[in-house]
Structures are given as structure tokens and as C-alpha cells.
Design an enzyme around this catalytic site. Structure first.
Site, mmCIF file in Angstrom:
data_model
loop_
_atom_site.group_PDB
_atom_site.id
_atom_site.type_symbol
_atom_site.label_atom_id
_atom_site.label_comp_id
_atom_site.label_asym_id
_atom_site.label_seq_id
_atom_site.Cartn_x
_atom_site.Cartn_y
_atom_site.Cartn_z
ATOM 1 N NE ARG A 151 -3.794 -2.339 2.411
ATOM 2 C CZ ARG A 151 -4.731 -2.482 3.226
ATOM 3 N NH1 ARG A 151 -4.914 -1.650 4.353
ATOM 4 N NH2 ARG A 151 -5.412 -3.453 3.331
ATOM 5 N NE ARG A 190 -1.100 4.380 9.217
ATOM 6 C CZ ARG A 190 -2.321 3.945 9.068
ATOM 7 N NH1 ARG A 190 -3.054 3.396 7.865
ATOM 8 N NH2 ARG A 190 -3.072 3.891 10.089
ATOM 9 C CD GLU A 249 -7.713 -1.508 11.213
ATOM 10 O OE1 GLU A 249 -7.777 -2.300 10.418
ATOM 11 O OE2 GLU A 249 -7.940 -0.299 11.274
ATOM 12 C CB SER A 268 -10.633 -4.062 9.178
ATOM 13 O OG SER A 268 -11.930 -3.512 8.875
ATOM 14 N NE ARG A 317 -1.423 -1.993 11.243
ATOM 15 C CZ ARG A 317 -2.333 -1.063 10.968
ATOM 16 N NH1 ARG A 317 -3.452 -0.912 12.061
ATOM 17 N NH2 ARG A 317 -2.198 -0.011 10.308
#
Length: 425
Positions: A261, A276, A348, A351, A390
């Protein structure tokens, strides 16, 4: 993609659904474009039909020696041929504008999605686990990492910001986490393991609602392929254009892949550490099911992701996202947030979203109910089971010791070849 028949029949309801999403009312424009396209389509069809009839009649008139009639019919055919390109262009232009508009509109939210402006208005569903009490000040993973082989500077030297080089036992722990997640989802939760390509075409990105809206968030190669932002893309698009059998049981797929990403929409967020990254790994969960099964499947998928956190002994909470924090393609989303003691915050880690038939319409994925001739669009769901990097961060912060070492969760011991603690070098 939205059902144009629904919008045509329920313009006010559709506008209300878009307002809930923070979007401007567009039903009138959609209905007008649809009417324009259908009028042009009708004109083209009528012209084609009349052209065929007149062409046949020309031969009959010639056979009967009626030259005047034949010439009149020829003139009519010529006039029809001259008018058709205009109607065909009108049909194409209206259809292209309509498709582009529909493709940029977010999914309609489920009725039980709470109203809210942003992540602060998300609703906690439940919590699990006890937060560990430390007899020292716990560090953030970015401070623990360098001593354990998490090399931010090496990653930056090789590739730039938001890339990390893992070396030694911490690289093995990262691999162990991914393997444990895959084994759990396949052996205990009924998911079929897949190994899909991580380079995909425009159709796959469009069909899974990543294009056109999120092009800037993804990386594109020089030969016009896309690096997958998540293996949701190839797993879900694997049924594109298919008519599946009855789907008495949902089709459940999982894969561990690299993901990429550009993070164009998150400038300045989490620039420090391993949270991230431009390149990361994830164990993805995808379900393809009947519409009446998707709500139960959504809860089941989320529990499958929760089970990984529970096995690792990581405190977490399940959050129901509000209207202002929902993803573009989802109709309802649960986020799982893990407790990071070094940061003193919930972050987070998964999801899980039910997209309804939103993706299925874009990629024409259907099933045929048993005993019926008519097909229906499937429902698609996707979730992280989990984000591997994560999860590594969560293990580091929750299992750290005062000397900078990190204990390996017991469930991973068999994956680590006897290594039970990461020692700082």
C-alpha cells in the site's frame, strides 16, 4: 456496484442511504442517465429491427419488379444507417457516465450501523483478556525492536521510509505467527488455503472495489498490473463471472501473502515503527455465501480472527464501526483492536467486513439456488486473520521483559524450534 433497478424504484431511499455515508444525493442524476441510456438502446434496437425488415423487403420488391418501392426502401435503409451511429454513441456515452458514477458511490450501510463522525464514535461490542501489569515502564515496539533485529535503518537504506528489515529470531517469530494463523484457520475453522498471485489486473481491482476510487493508495507496475493491497483482491475475484452451485455452505478461502500500500491517504500517521508499512504480510479470510447467510458468516469470520488473539493471549476489543469510519465497499464492519502497553492504546489489528452483493455485482459473481433456474448475486466478506506485522508488534509489547527481551507465546513454541525468548543483541 449498486442495483440500478433498486435506485429507479427507490430514489429517495437511495439518497437517504448516501446521506448516511456523507455523500450528496445523486438518485435524480442516476435515473436521468439510466433513462437516457435506455432510450438510446431502444432507438438502436428499433433501428436495427427496421433496417433488417427493410433490407428483406428490398429483395422482395426487386423480385416483384417494383423498382420504385425498392428504391424507397433503399433510401430508408440508408437513412437508418446514417442515424444509428448517433444513437449508438448516445448509448455508449450515457452508459459510460452512469457506470463511472455508480462505481464511485460507496456501499449502502446495514441498518444497525451506528451513526457517527469518525473512529471516536465507534461502538465497543466486547473486550477479552486482562491487560498485563508491569513492574517497569513498558517500551514501545519501535524502541524494543532494534535490539532484537528489527532494523528500520536497513529497511530505509534499501527501500526508503516505511520499509523494515527483520533479522534473526524476530524474522523467525514473524514467520511463525503467519504459519500459526494459517494452520489455525485451515485446521480448526474450515478455510481452504490458497496461494494466489500478488500481481493482478485492472478487472480484479475494479471488481473488488479498489478502482477507480483508491488507485492512488496502490502500487502499479510498468506493465499495468497492480501489487495487491490485500489478498482479498485475488481471493474474492477468483469467482468473478462464475455461477456457483447452491452454496449450502459458504466458500471459505484464506491466504498468507505480501501486501503493498502506498498509504497515500495516511500521510504523517504511524511514521515510526512497524505499524504502517508500504510492504507487509497478512493472513486474509474471504467468504462467498448466500445472502441469507452473510450476517451469521460475518460474526463467524470475526470470531475466527478473535481466536488467534485469544490463543496468543493478547487482550483485544471488538468495535462496530460507525457511519463516518466505514470503508467504501463495506455494508458493516467489525474492527478488532489489540492492546499495546508500550503505547498505552488500542490499535487495529483486524478489520472484518460484510460487503453484501456490492462486489458481486461489480464482478458478476452469482450462484444458482438448488431447484431454481434463476441465479442470484452472492455475498462476499473479507477480514484479516490477522495482520502479521501488527501481531508481531502486539507480541513484542505485551510479552516484553525489563531487560529488553521478549518471551515467545507458548502456542508458538513448536513453530520456533525450541526458541522461547528473543534476547537483545
Amino acid at each position: 456496484m449498486h442495483d440500478i433497478a433498486f435506485i429507479r424504484a427507490n430514489p429517495e431511499s437511495f439518497d437517504a442511504a448516501m446521506r448516511k455515508r456523507g455523500a450528496e444525493p445523486v438518485a435524480d442524476r442516476i435515473v436521468a442517465l439510466d433513462a437516457k441510456k435506455r432510450e438510446a438502446t431502444t432507438k438502436v434496437q428499433q433501428a436495427q429491427s427496421r433496417r433488417n425488415e427493410a433490407s428483406k423487403a428490398i429483395g422482395q420488391a426487386m423480385g416483384q419488379g417494383d423498382k420504385d418501392k425498392a428504391e424507397a426502401l433503399k433510401a430508408e435503409v440508408a437513412e437508418i444507417k446514417a442515424s444509428m451511429p448517433g444513437w449508438e454513441e448516445a448509448e455508449r456515452a450515457a452508459g459510460e457516465e452512469l457506470d463511472h458514477l455508480l462505481a464511485t458511490l460507496p456501499n449502502i450501510l446495514a441498518d444497525d450501523v451506528p451513526e457517527g463522525a469518525d473512529e471516536d464514535d465507534n461502538v465497543e461490542v466486547h473486550q477479552w483478556g486482562e491487560k498485563r501489569e508491569f513492574d517497569f515502564d513498558p517500551k514501545e515496539h519501535a524502541d524494543l525492536g532494534p535490539g532484537l533485529g528489527m532494523e528500520f535503518e536497513t529497511g530505509a537504506k534499501l527501500s526508503g521510509a516505511r520499509f523494515t528489515f527483520l533479522r534473526g529470531d524476530i524474522a523467525r517469530l514473524h514467520r511463525a505467527l503467519a504459519q500459526f494463523m494459517l494452520d489455525r484457520q485451515t485446521r480448526e475453522n474450515g478455510y481452504t488455503e490458497c496461494n494466489p498471485p500478488v500481481l493482478v489486473n485492472d478487472d480484479a481491482m475494479y471488481g473488488t472495489d479498489k478502482l477507480p476510487k483508491f488507485a492512488e493508495d496502490s502500487f502499479r507496475t510498468t506493465d499495468d498490473r497492480w501489487l495487491v493491497p490485500t489478498s482479498e483482491v485475488p481471493l474474492t475475484y477468483s469467482v468473478a463471472g462464475d455461477i456457483l452451485p447452491d452454496l449450502a455452505e459458504p466458500m471459505r478461502l484464506t491466504a498468507h501473502t505480501l501486501c503493498f500500500r502506498s498509504e497515500a491517504g495516511s500521510a504523517g500517521r504511524d511514521t515510526r515503527g512497524f505499524i504502517r508499512q508500504h510492504q507487509f504480510e497478512k493472513v486474509e479470510l474471504v467468504s462467498i455465501c448466500r445472502p441469507e447467510d452473510s450476517e451469521a458468516e460475518h460474526d463467524r469470520m470475526t470470531k475466527c480472527a478473535e481466536g488467534v488473539l485469544e490463543a496468543l493471549g493478547l487482550p483485544y476489543r471488538r468495535m462496530l464501526l460507525c457511519t463516518g469510519d466505514m470503508g467504501f465497499g463495506a455494508r458493516k464492519t467489525f474492527d478488532l483492536e489489540v492492546w499495546l502497553p508500550g503505547q498505552g492504546a488500542w490499535r487495529e489489528i483486524s478489520s472484518c467486513s460484510n460487503t453484501g452483493d456490492f462486489q458481486a455485482r461489480r464482478m458478476n459473481a452469482r450462484y444458482r439456488p438448488e431447484g431454481e433456474k434463476k441465479t442470484q448475486f452472492v455475498h462476499t466478506l473479507n477480514g484479516s486473520g490477522l495482520a502479521v506485522g501488527r501481531t508481531l508488534v502486539a507480541v513484542m509489547e505485551n510479552y516484553q521483559n525489563a531487560d529488553g527481551s521478549v518471551d515467545v507465546p507458548e502456542v508458538l513454541h513448536s513453530y520456533m524450534g525450541g526458541i522461547t525468548r528473543l534476547e537483545p543483541k
